[in-house]
Motif scaffolding. Sequence first.
Motif, PDB file in Angstrom:
ATOM      1  N   SER A 633     -18.040 -48.016 -38.575  1.00  0.00           N
ATOM      2  CA  SER A 633     -18.880 -46.848 -38.871  1.00  0.00           C
ATOM      3  C   SER A 633     -19.897 -46.646 -37.775  1.00  0.00           C
ATOM      4  N   ALA A 634     -20.439 -45.445 -37.714  1.00  0.00           N
ATOM      5  CA  ALA A 634     -21.429 -45.123 -36.695  1.00  0.00           C
ATOM      6  C   ALA A 634     -22.699 -45.904 -36.877  1.00  0.00           C
ATOM      7  N   ALA A 635     -22.915 -46.446 -38.070  1.00  0.00           N
ATOM      8  CA  ALA A 635     -24.159 -47.182 -38.321  1.00  0.00           C
ATOM      9  C   ALA A 635     -24.246 -48.431 -37.480  1.00  0.00           C
ATOM     10  N   HIS A 636     -23.095 -49.001 -37.114  1.00  0.00           N
ATOM     11  CA  HIS A 636     -23.105 -50.226 -36.318  1.00  0.00           C
ATOM     12  C   HIS A 636     -23.548 -49.969 -34.896  1.00  0.00           C
ATOM     13  N   VAL A 637     -23.370 -48.707 -34.441  1.00  0.00           N
ATOM     14  CA  VAL A 637     -23.678 -48.394 -33.056  1.00  0.00           C
ATOM     15  C   VAL A 637     -25.171 -48.395 -32.812  1.00  0.00           C
ATOM     16  N   SER A 638     -25.918 -47.907 -33.767  1.00  0.00           N
ATOM     17  CA  SER A 638     -27.360 -47.777 -33.558  1.00  0.00           C
ATOM     18  C   SER A 638     -28.026 -49.117 -33.357  1.00  0.00           C
ATOM     19  N   GLY A 639     -27.427 -50.179 -33.894  1.00  0.00           N
ATOM     20  CA  GLY A 639     -28.027 -51.505 -33.737  1.00  0.00           C
ATOM     21  C   GLY A 639     -27.468 -52.283 -32.575  1.00  0.00           C
ATOM     22  N   ALA A 640     -26.539 -51.675 -31.800  1.00  0.00           N
ATOM     23  CA  ALA A 640     -25.918 -52.414 -30.693  1.00  0.00           C
ATOM     24  C   ALA A 640     -26.881 -52.561 -29.539  1.00  0.00           C
ATOM     25  N   GLY A 641     -26.828 -53.691 -28.868  1.00  0.00           N
ATOM     26  CA  GLY A 641     -27.703 -53.942 -27.737  1.00  0.00           C
ATOM     27  C   GLY A 641     -27.261 -53.178 -26.500  1.00  0.00           C
ATOM     28  N   PRO A 642     -28.165 -53.068 -25.503  1.00  0.00           N
ATOM     29  CA  PRO A 642     -27.826 -52.325 -24.280  1.00  0.00           C
ATOM     30  C   PRO A 642     -26.790 -53.083 -23.452  1.00  0.00           C
ATOM     31  N   LEU A 643     -25.988 -52.354 -22.661  1.00  0.00           N
ATOM     32  CA  LEU A 643     -24.956 -52.918 -21.782  1.00  0.00           C
ATOM     33  C   LEU A 643     -25.143 -52.329 -20.394  1.00  0.00           C
ATOM     34  N   ARG A 644     -25.261 -53.188 -19.390  1.00  0.00           N
ATOM     35  CA  ARG A 644     -25.467 -52.704 -18.030  1.00  0.00           C
ATOM     36  C   ARG A 644     -24.193 -52.027 -17.523  1.00  0.00           C
ATOM     37  N   PHE A 645     -24.459 -51.087 -16.565  1.00  0.00           N
ATOM     38  CA  PHE A 645     -23.301 -50.434 -15.954  1.00  0.00           C
ATOM     39  C   PHE A 645     -22.467 -51.443 -15.192  1.00  0.00           C
ATOM     40  N   GLY A 646     -21.209 -51.250 -15.144  1.00  0.00           N
ATOM     41  CA  GLY A 646     -20.254 -52.143 -14.505  1.00  0.00           C
ATOM     42  C   GLY A 646     -18.883 -51.852 -15.080  1.00  0.00           C
ATOM     43  N   ASP A 647     -18.086 -52.880 -15.267  1.00  0.00           N
ATOM     44  CA  ASP A 647     -16.763 -52.705 -15.854  1.00  0.00           C
ATOM     45  C   ASP A 647     -16.833 -53.160 -17.297  1.00  0.00           C
ATOM     46  N   PRO A 648     -16.923 -52.248 -18.247  1.00  0.00           N
ATOM     47  CA  PRO A 648     -17.020 -52.654 -19.659  1.00  0.00           C
ATOM     48  C   PRO A 648     -15.742 -53.304 -20.153  1.00  0.00           C
ATOM     49  N   MET A 649     -14.617 -53.164 -19.365  1.00  0.00           N
ATOM     50  CA  MET A 649     -13.355 -53.759 -19.790  1.00  0.00           C
ATOM     51  C   MET A 649     -13.267 -55.238 -19.423  1.00  0.00           C
ATOM     52  N   ALA A 650     -14.189 -55.678 -18.559  1.00  0.00           N
ATOM     53  CA  ALA A 650     -14.049 -57.018 -18.008  1.00  0.00           C
ATOM     54  C   ALA A 650     -14.252 -58.103 -19.044  1.00  0.00           C
ATOM     55  N   THR A 651     -15.170 -57.871 -19.959  1.00  0.00           N
ATOM     56  CA  THR A 651     -15.500 -58.918 -20.920  1.00  0.00           C
ATOM     57  C   THR A 651     -15.097 -58.580 -22.339  1.00  0.00           C
ATOM     58  N   ALA A 652     -14.671 -57.317 -22.542  1.00  0.00           N
ATOM     59  CA  ALA A 652     -14.333 -56.923 -23.913  1.00  0.00           C
ATOM     60  C   ALA A 652     -12.998 -57.517 -24.330  1.00  0.00           C
ATOM     61  N   MET A 653     -12.920 -57.968 -25.547  1.00  0.00           N
ATOM     62  CA  MET A 653     -11.676 -58.494 -26.091  1.00  0.00           C
ATOM     63  C   MET A 653     -10.707 -57.345 -26.340  1.00  0.00           C
ATOM     64  N   MET A 654      -9.412 -57.625 -26.108  1.00  0.00           N
ATOM     65  CA  MET A 654      -8.403 -56.600 -26.332  1.00  0.00           C
ATOM     66  C   MET A 654      -8.183 -56.409 -27.818  1.00  0.00           C
ATOM     67  N   THR A 655      -8.105 -55.154 -28.191  1.00  0.00           N
ATOM     68  CA  THR A 655      -7.824 -54.863 -29.596  1.00  0.00           C
ATOM     69  C   THR A 655      -6.344 -55.028 -29.869  1.00  0.00           C
ATOM     70  N   GLU A 656      -6.028 -54.929 -31.107  1.00  0.00           N
ATOM     71  CA  GLU A 656      -4.636 -55.056 -31.515  1.00  0.00           C
ATOM     72  C   GLU A 656      -3.782 -53.966 -30.885  1.00  0.00           C
ATOM     73  N   ARG A 657      -4.301 -52.792 -30.821  1.00  0.00           N
ATOM     74  CA  ARG A 657      -3.551 -51.676 -30.223  1.00  0.00           C
ATOM     75  C   ARG A 657      -3.366 -51.878 -28.726  1.00  0.00           C
ATOM     76  N   GLU A 658      -4.424 -52.358 -28.067  1.00  0.00           N
ATOM     77  CA  GLU A 658      -4.339 -52.592 -26.630  1.00  0.00           C
ATOM     78  C   GLU A 658      -3.310 -53.678 -26.304  1.00  0.00           C
ATOM     79  N   GLU A 659      -3.261 -54.686 -27.125  1.00  0.00           N
ATOM     80  CA  GLU A 659      -2.254 -55.717 -26.909  1.00  0.00           C
ATOM     81  C   GLU A 659      -0.848 -55.143 -27.011  1.00  0.00           C
TER      82      GLU A 659
END
Length: 749
Positions: A633-659
């Motif tokens: 839900s969108a409610a989870h986004v408001s509490g998410a911490g900041p992320l520096r610019f760079g490659d957001p794919m580098a550390t993110a875990m692959m989802t089931e669909r991506e696999e």
Amino acid sequence: MDDLIPLVNKLQDVFNSIGNDQIDLPQIVVVGSQSSGKSSVLENLVARDFLPRGSGIVTRRPLILQLVNVPEGEEEYGEFLHHPGKKFTDFSEIRKGIEEDTARIAGGNKGISRDPINLKVYSPHVVNLTLVDLPGLTKIPVGDQPTDIERQTKDLILHYISKPNSVILAVSPANVDIVNSESLKLAKEVDPEGRRTIGILTKLDLMDAGTNALDILTGRVYHLKLGFIGVVNRSQQDIITSKPITVSLNQERVFFQGHSAYKHISSRCGTTYLAKQLNHILLSHIRERLPDIKAKLNSLIGQTRQELQSFGEPPMEGIEHRGSLVLRLLTRYSADFNSAVDGTSPTITTRELCGGARIYYIFNSIFGAALDSIDPCADLSSQDIRTAIRNSTGPRPSLFVPEMAFDLLVKPQISRLEPPSVRCVELAYEELMKICNGVASRELQKYPKLYARVIEVVSTLLRERLDPTAAYVQSLISIQQAYINTNHPDFIHEVQSGPPSSSISSSTSRVNHGRSDGADARRRKRLGGSRGRQDHEGEGTTSAASASRHTKSADPAAGIGSTVSGAKEGGGESNFMDYFFGSGKSERFSTQSTIPPQATYAGSGIPGSGKDAPAGFLTPPTLAQTHLGGSESAAHVSGAGPLRFGDPMATAMMTEREEMETQLIRSLIGTYFGIVRKNIQDMVPKVVMHLLVDHVKEGLQTRLVASLYRESVFEELLQEDESITAERQRCQSMMEVYNRAFQIISEAV
């Protein structure tokens, strides 16, 4: 019979004139240790004092001594082979000549040489004999003698006495126990039965009082078929005082006739009996061995004739003859080259692959194995595939795996086929170069300048074809990269078991249509109309059912339609292609692909952005919300911490669909790469054969004739190799010698 020894001497002169010892002529070889008295035995046989004397080793080269009996009253003289026609009537000059020639060849350090000295003595006091005097056996080097003088001497003696036609004259001093005789020991090594060894006992007059050598002379101690003969030589004092040998021979006869132990065998002792016995033994030996010598000569004549024919005749004079020779050599070379490639050469080896067989091996084994060893997905990680998928969709979310990502990923993998393909061309070129250097006939090699020019012309032709062939092979790879044909029949067959790719496109449009219908239904739901909800359900169901009817699941055998664990709806697992196309799943995708409004840039002033964040930061949605398959839900986004610019794919875990997407792309790459690899494996050998091998075969003779068939260069190209000329002259000389020797034997027998 009396002419047989002069016959052998003539043969020996013939062969010695060219330094050839291939014919084993009958001769008597004198063997003995130093100070055994063998030189004195030879001087007694000649009745002349002519051999060098001194301390240590004196005889340092083999001395081939031919004794020729001349009628009484004729001149007595000696003649050296290295001074033909010069007569030495002073035998002290003969001694000096032996010493000088020994020093010239063997040096002055008491070393020995195998090069013989040939001396012929004409005298009425000798019987016809051929003797070989060898250096005396020694144990310890003295003065500046070589440290291995014993081995050198032994090897030289064995070289002569090992010949079956040699009679061994083993000289042993009587005042030394016969069991310690070095000459008999060596003779036994090559003549264990004693069939061609005659023993000579010297210094019988120096034996201790009360002792004698009767048992040895009568053969009761050591048996030799030719027996033992006792002699008495001059003493050192007699030599110093230059006592005449004729006087010494009379004293020798008196010694044997007056000795109590030897007087009853005196007729079989002494130098006079030795000379007659040696003459008789040598004559018998020559008569016995002459048929073998004649047969050996026949064999040598045949071998030499063949060798002479292999060198061919010298090139004839005249432009027409030279031109004909050049054209014939070029034509033969071209034919030999083509035969080596085609496998029809009569000189095919059985030890290793060569020529055309080697090229076939390159195509099917080396090149094929190199292509098979390439991993279609080498250096292609799952992260690379996921990034390519994301980059190919731009700012838009994607419902299906984008084709652009597949193209982007498969092209670099296709380029991996280029190095082994180019290497295949190079290996074929190298094999053709080997053929170029290996098929020249011996006749062509006689002319080094022509041979070098032929190799140069052929090498140039091969180099001219190398670059175009390699460039064409590289273009094959570029062609495969230029157009990724996902509509290839083999590719479609591997990916799906249903209709071709048009069905997938049709299915895609229908699912997209279902997605927009679902969006309309949600708008009607927000207005509170129950009819809208019903319309949404009906239209979504109809759309999903339509997509299901026109879309088939992937072929399980292709490895890309396997069931993916975790892709569940209502607790059930779904096939990957069904996950995209079948059973109304598209409705699920479309209803969960909205972008949360909270995902805004901090400090932008856009409503809904929440608290201002520092510039340069992004307050992103969770990974599940940024992906089409997410459900957070969108409610989870408001509490998410900041992320520096760079490659957001580098550390993110692959989802089931991506696999699942990654697995699909990897399988598609492997399938398409296999199709391209098969095409390249088929095309590259064809290109090499057409542009390189066949082109060279067809144009070789034309290029050679155009480059080398010019009257102005005939004389230069047909300059014969000096070594070939020398070998031909040697063979011609040998043929003359063998023919002359054969004529001598034929006239005597």
